[in-house]
Structure formats: C-alpha cells, structure tokens
Motif scaffolding. Structure first.
Motif, PDB file in Angstrom:
ATOM      1  N   ILE A  38     -20.405 -19.538 -10.463  1.00  9.23           N
ATOM      2  CA  ILE A  38     -19.787 -18.673  -9.557  1.00  9.23           C
ATOM      3  C   ILE A  38     -20.237 -17.253  -9.861  1.00  9.23           C
ATOM      4  O   ILE A  38     -19.721 -16.762 -10.956  1.00  9.23           O
ATOM      5  CB  ILE A  38     -18.321 -18.942  -9.237  1.00  9.23           C
ATOM      6  N   ASN A  39     -20.896 -16.542  -9.116  1.00  9.70           N
ATOM      7  CA  ASN A  39     -21.138 -15.179  -8.942  1.00  9.70           C
ATOM      8  C   ASN A  39     -20.189 -14.630  -8.083  1.00  9.70           C
ATOM      9  O   ASN A  39     -19.938 -14.977  -6.861  1.00  9.70           O
ATOM     10  CB  ASN A  39     -22.526 -14.643  -8.590  1.00  9.70           C
ATOM     11  N   VAL A  40     -19.857 -13.355  -8.222  1.00 10.49           N
ATOM     12  CA  VAL A  40     -19.108 -12.537  -7.405  1.00 10.49           C
ATOM     13  C   VAL A  40     -19.334 -11.141  -7.257  1.00 10.49           C
ATOM     14  O   VAL A  40     -19.656 -10.338  -8.012  1.00 10.49           O
ATOM     15  CB  VAL A  40     -17.283 -12.384  -7.864  1.00 10.49           C
ATOM     16  N   ILE A  41     -19.454 -10.793  -5.902  1.00 11.73           N
ATOM     17  CA  ILE A  41     -19.865  -9.562  -5.539  1.00 11.73           C
ATOM     18  C   ILE A  41     -18.558  -8.813  -4.721  1.00 11.73           C
ATOM     19  O   ILE A  41     -18.345  -9.328  -3.595  1.00 11.73           O
ATOM     20  CB  ILE A  41     -21.230  -9.413  -4.792  1.00 11.73           C
ATOM     21  N   GLY A  42     -18.000  -7.955  -5.386  1.00 10.30           N
ATOM     22  CA  GLY A  42     -16.938  -6.938  -4.793  1.00 10.30           C
ATOM     23  C   GLY A  42     -17.500  -5.669  -4.174  1.00 10.30           C
ATOM     24  O   GLY A  42     -18.162  -5.101  -4.784  1.00 10.30           O
ATOM     25  N   ILE A  43     -17.075  -5.505  -2.736  1.00  6.12           N
ATOM     26  CA  ILE A  43     -17.788  -4.400  -2.061  1.00  6.12           C
ATOM     27  C   ILE A  43     -16.597  -3.516  -1.617  1.00  6.12           C
ATOM     28  O   ILE A  43     -15.390  -3.950  -1.418  1.00  6.12           O
ATOM     29  CB  ILE A  43     -18.508  -4.995  -1.057  1.00  6.12           C
ATOM     30  N   THR A  44     -17.047  -2.129  -1.949  1.00  3.86           N
ATOM     31  CA  THR A  44     -15.910  -1.038  -1.530  1.00  3.86           C
ATOM     32  C   THR A  44     -16.410  -0.349  -0.296  1.00  3.86           C
ATOM     33  O   THR A  44     -17.807  -0.453  -0.204  1.00  3.86           O
ATOM     34  CB  THR A  44     -15.502  -0.243  -2.872  1.00  3.86           C
ATOM     35  N   ASP A  45     -15.639   0.343   0.288  1.00 13.57           N
ATOM     36  CA  ASP A  45     -15.943   1.163   1.647  1.00 13.57           C
ATOM     37  C   ASP A  45     -15.288   2.574   1.380  1.00 13.57           C
ATOM     38  O   ASP A  45     -14.106   2.762   2.113  1.00 13.57           O
ATOM     39  CB  ASP A  45     -15.743   0.587   2.779  1.00 13.57           C
ATOM     40  N   GLY A  46     -15.786   3.544   0.556  1.00 14.88           N
ATOM     41  CA  GLY A  46     -15.121   4.772   0.322  1.00 14.88           C
ATOM     42  C   GLY A  46     -14.124   4.820  -0.335  1.00 14.88           C
ATOM     43  O   GLY A  46     -13.278   5.727  -0.329  1.00 14.88           O
ATOM     44  N   GLN A  48     -11.615   2.083  -3.499  1.00 18.42           N
ATOM     45  CA  GLN A  48     -11.576   1.192  -4.840  1.00 18.42           C
ATOM     46  C   GLN A  48     -10.935  -0.015  -4.450  1.00 18.42           C
ATOM     47  O   GLN A  48     -10.086  -0.051  -3.798  1.00 18.42           O
ATOM     48  CB  GLN A  48     -11.000   1.863  -6.155  1.00 18.42           C
ATOM     49  N   ILE A  49     -11.437  -1.135  -5.301  1.00 22.01           N
ATOM     50  CA  ILE A  49     -10.850  -2.365  -4.766  1.00 22.01           C
ATOM     51  C   ILE A  49      -9.381  -2.555  -5.427  1.00 22.01           C
ATOM     52  O   ILE A  49      -8.520  -3.214  -5.045  1.00 22.01           O
ATOM     53  CB  ILE A  49     -11.633  -3.475  -5.453  1.00 22.01           C
ATOM     54  N   GLY A  50      -9.118  -1.705  -6.687  1.00 16.73           N
ATOM     55  CA  GLY A  50      -8.013  -1.708  -7.300  1.00 16.73           C
ATOM     56  C   GLY A  50      -7.885  -2.313  -8.717  1.00 16.73           C
ATOM     57  O   GLY A  50      -8.811  -3.138  -8.565  1.00 16.73           O
ATOM     58  N   LYS A  51      -7.022  -2.293  -9.482  1.00 13.53           N
ATOM     59  CA  LYS A  51      -6.851  -3.100 -10.719  1.00 13.53           C
ATOM     60  C   LYS A  51      -6.890  -4.598 -10.564  1.00 13.53           C
ATOM     61  O   LYS A  51      -7.694  -5.324 -11.167  1.00 13.53           O
ATOM     62  CB  LYS A  51      -5.937  -2.489 -11.483  1.00 13.53           C
TER      63      LYS A  51
END
Length: 238
Positions: A38-46, A48-51
C-alpha cells in the motif's frame, strides 16, 4: 539467473483522514499480509493535511509495507509514478539482501566488493524494468477532493505513459470511493490495455465521506478476482 517478480500495489490518493468505516491502518496491514503493498499520496491545496491526516497517511504506508508522500496538488502528476517505482525498488532491495544473506552470508549491499555491488545493482535495475507490475489506483473522491480532481486526472494520464514505457508486463485498475450506490466504483477493471484509462477522465465526481479503510479492504478482494498471478515474489533463483 531466473526470476519472475510480480508486484501487487495499491496506490491510495487522498486529501485527508478517513472519517467512516474500518481502520485504514489495520486494512493496510491485512493487505500487506496478503502480498499487496500500500502506497499513499496525500495531496494538499494551498494548505496542510494536518497532524492527524499526516499520521494516518504515514501509518497506512508503514502498515502496508509501502511509501507515502504528501505533496501540493501541483506535484501529484509526477508523484504517482515516482512512488510506484520507489516501492518496487524497496521490495527488490529486500529480496536481494535476503538472497545475499543466504548465498554470501552478507546482510547489506555495502558489505560486498565494489565489482559485485555493481553487478547486483544492474541486476536490480533489470528486475524492476522487466517485472510484472499490477497497480490498483484507489482514488478518494470525497467532497473535499472537488478542486483537486483535475490534477489527479492529469496524474493518471502521466502514470499511463510511464507504464507504457516499461519493458515488463503492466496491469492497472482504477477504483474510486465512495461510489454511488456502492462503496467502490470500479472505473477500469484489471486491464493490460493501458490506454483505456483515458476513458475515465470525465467520470469522477467528488461526493460524500471518506471510508478509506473499508475501501482498502474491498480493493484487496479485487486482486483475488483477477486472473493474474498473485504475490510479490513468485519465483526467484540466482
């Protein structure tokens, strides 16, 4: 040398935390136990995803034996193929190191001679290029993904081109969650005809919550429904 490597990967693309259903970290652990990385790509838009989101993304990848990257939405395009390749290389390194322990009594590539190390490195490159790669792209289409979906679609096209350039066999499936009315919406069933991924680009409509763990569990089942061989390492002989 005779080798047949089969890499099974789920690449999860998401912009936040699971907020419904089964634990995604436990689901990732179950996938890895069954030979699926399992790979994970977290994406943000201007922002942060947060802790909490960061910890979840890293936790899913760790439990799933894979890699994680958190990137701005503009960088998603190149990240999918990068993470896929790096995860393959990580597994190949583990396999080769295990073989070195058995054959040479060495437990790390740095412990062997430079000449041997070069030969091993070349062998690893060949294994990565000619291995069988099966990737299920599991795409979060919860409501918060609305502004990010265009870049995700561009990433799918870019990933398609990278698979077409491989010497080895590649299979891909594209699945989105949450689906309507089901948990998963299989946009592209398993196919070796990589060009088919273009047909989904107008079919992804963000909606609903983020049942990431449940989506991973359902995705595991899709590997067993496939007619292709299972397992990270089917046969490996030096």
């Amino acid at each position: 040398m005779n080798e047949t490597l089969v890499f099974n990967q789920i690449t999860l693309i998401t912009d936040g935390c699971s907020n419904q259903g089964y634990s995604p970290i436990e689901a990732a652990r179950q996938a890895y136990e069954k030979g699926i990385i399992i790979n994970v790509i977290g994406i943000t838009d201007g922002g942060q995803i947060g802790k909490q989101g960061t910890l979840e993304i890293e936790g899913i990848a760790k439990a799933g034996g894979g890699l994680s990257q958190i990137v701005p939405v503009e960088r998603v395009k190149k990240t999918v193929q990068f993470v896929t390749r790096q995860a393959m290389n990580k597994t190949i390194t583990q396999v080769v190191n295990a073989q070195l322990v058995q054959i040479l009594g060495e437990n790390d590539l740095v412990e062997i001679s430079p000449n041997q190390r070069l030969k091993v490195a070349n062998m690893m490159d060949e294994m990565a290029e000619h291995s069988h790669l099966k990737v299920l792209l599991l795409i979060d289409q919860s409501a918060s993904m609305l502004k990010k979906m265009e870049k995700v679609q561009e990433a799918i096209v870019d990933f398609q081109l990278s698979l077409l350039s491989r010497a080895g066999e590649s299979s891909i499936s594209i699945v989105i969650f949450p689906g309507n009315p089901d948990l998963l919406d299989i946009k592209i069933p398993w196919t070796k005809d990589i060009k088919k991924v273009d047909t989904i680009l107008h079919q992804m409509v963000p909606q609903g919550n983020t049942p990431t763990g449940s989506a991973i569990l359902k995705s595991i089942d899709l590997f067993y429904q496939s007619k292709h061989k299972q397992g990270l390492l089917d046969e490996y002989v030096v």
